[in-house]
Each structure stands twice: as C-alpha cells, then as structure tokens.
Scaffold this active site. Structure first.
Site, PDB file in Angstrom:
ATOM      1  N   SER A  47      13.881  17.107 117.083  1.00 21.01           N
ATOM      2  CA  SER A  47      13.393  16.006 116.256  1.00 21.01           C
ATOM      3  C   SER A  47      13.338  14.672 116.991  1.00 21.01           C
ATOM      4  CB  SER A  47      14.262  15.856 115.003  1.00 21.01           C
ATOM      5  OG  SER A  47      15.559  15.425 115.338  1.00 21.01           O
ATOM      6  N   LYS A  77      19.190  10.325 115.079  1.00 17.95           N
ATOM      7  CA  LYS A  77      17.892   9.762 114.700  1.00 17.95           C
ATOM      8  C   LYS A  77      17.810   8.322 115.188  1.00 17.95           C
ATOM      9  CE  LYS A  77      16.892  13.428 112.136  1.00 17.95           C
ATOM     10  NZ  LYS A  77      15.874  14.422 112.575  1.00 17.95           N
TER      11      LYS A  77
END
Length: 250
Positions: A49, A90
C-alpha cells in the site's frame, strides 16, 4: 641509556594513544547502538500500500514519537481498532480541521483547496481512483497509502463514526528510513506540504547515530592498528642504537 628511555617512552605513548582511541571508539560505537535502540523501532511492512516508497516485506526504522509531533507528509506507524488493531504504515495528508478532497481538474489531491504535487505516488494522476471529500476532526489524522489503487486507508473508512480519521494518539512512530533491502533509503519530507500551516517535520537523529557508529568503528580499527605499529617502530629504534661505534685513530 637515554635512547632506551626514549624508546620506552615512545612505546608507552603509543600504547596510551592506542588504548585511548579504542576506548573512545567503543563508547561511540556502542553508544550509537544504544541510542538507536532507544529512539528507533524496526517494523516490517506487510503490504504494497505504500509502494513505491516502501514495498511489501521492507524493513523500516520508525522514530518513536508522540502523536502531537506528527505533521502532514509524515509516513507513520499506527494502530487503530477500527482498522483491524494491527500496526499499519500510511502517509498523513490531513490533520485536524483540514478539508481533504480529490480530485481537482488536473487529478491532484487538495488540502484546504491547495493542490498538492505528490511525486512519491505509484501512479501520478489521478491522485485517487475514487472521488472523495472529508473534513478531518480535531485531534485526528487523515491517512492515505502512496499506492492509492491498492491501499485500504481513510477513504475506505469514510462511513465510520470517525469519518476515516485516526486519533493522533494511535501513532507510535514516524518512518525515517528503509533499512531492508540494504540501501538505507532515507525518507525525504515532501515539499508539497511545506507551505501549509505547521510545515513539515524535521528528520530524526538517524544520520547522526550512523555517523557516530562509523566514527567509533574507525577509531577502534585505527587504535588497534596503531599499537603494534608503535611497538614495531620502537624496536627498530632500539636496534639502531645497539650498532657498535667505530673508533677513529689519531
């Protein structure tokens, strides 16, 4: 006799310098490892991701920080029950009070109406394959992956009671570098967020820690090599003094 004393003095000074260099080197080398263990914690990233910034299976070094130290653009390690209660990595794109939206006419992410140039993305444009708009609650963070087409992030949780945001207190670390594969890639602070209120965060002390470890290793090796060299030079000086003198006739 005086020559022998000089040779012995040279040998003593050589041993002193050698021991001092090794001692200081050990302090720097071991101190750097202790310092690094206190300030940083390693994590293994389980997904793609955050590609291409961080790939699946990469080992990263995250500086231990409080949530209040987080700034836009930081890549953070956090854990939140609504996201699965597992450590995740993230990028912070919005903080409390921000309006984060995508996309503008040029396919860019905007924060408070300011379009962002995000060169770290897997695919440059559009900045998100899904259109969204969200206002970040006070004390929370809006998080996206760099691989926007393959990231389960704040966009997926927009319907949650938190509006996709994560509490600042959920953050346990800020990623400073990729330690594995062995290239030690330092993560640069994105320039796109510099002009926004609060600016970007400052890098942690990782470069200084590495410099201390390298300097310590050099001193240890140099000190260990200097001792035998000084003794060898001292023996050579003593052999020269023992050569017999030639008597001169009158």
């Amino acid at each position: 006799m005086s020559g022998a004393r000089q040779a012995g003095g040279g040998k003593g000074r050589g041993s002193l310098v050698s021991g001092l260099a090794v001692g200081v080197g050990c302090v720097l080398f071991l101190g750097a490892f202790v310092w690094g263990a206190v300030v940083y914690k390693p994590y293994t990233v389980p997904t793609d991701s955050m590609a291409p910034t961080i790939g699946r299976g990469d080992r990263v070094l995250a500086e231990r920080i409080d949530g209040d130290e987080v700034r836009r653009g930081d890549v953070v390690v956090f854990k939140d029950a609504l996201w699965g209660d597992l450590p995740m990595v993230k990028r912070v794109v919005g903080v409390g009070g921000d309006k984060v939206a995508c996309c503008d006419e040029q396919g860019r992410l905007t924060v408070n109406g300011t379009p962002l140039d995000e060169p770290y993305l897997q695919s440059r444009k559009p900045a998100s394959p899904t259109v969204f708009s969200a206002t970040v609650p006070k004390g929370k963070l809006f998080l996206l992956g760099d691989h926007r087409a393959d990231s389960l992030d704040s966009r997926v949780h927009l319907a949650d009671r938190t509006g996709g945001a994560v509490p600042r207190g959920a953050v346990s670390g800020r990623v400073d570098a990729r330690a594995w594969p062995l290239d030690l890639g330092m993560l640069e602070r994105p320039k796109a967020f510099e002009a926004l209120p609060g600016g970007v965060s400052r890098p942690g002390p990782l470069r200084l820690i590495l410099g201390s470890a390298v300097a310590g290793a050099v001193l240890i090796l140099a000190g260990a090599a200097y001792g035998p060299l000084a003794r060898r030079l001292g023996r050579g000086a003593r052999r020269g003094e023992k050569r017999p003198e030639v008597a001169s006739g009158v």
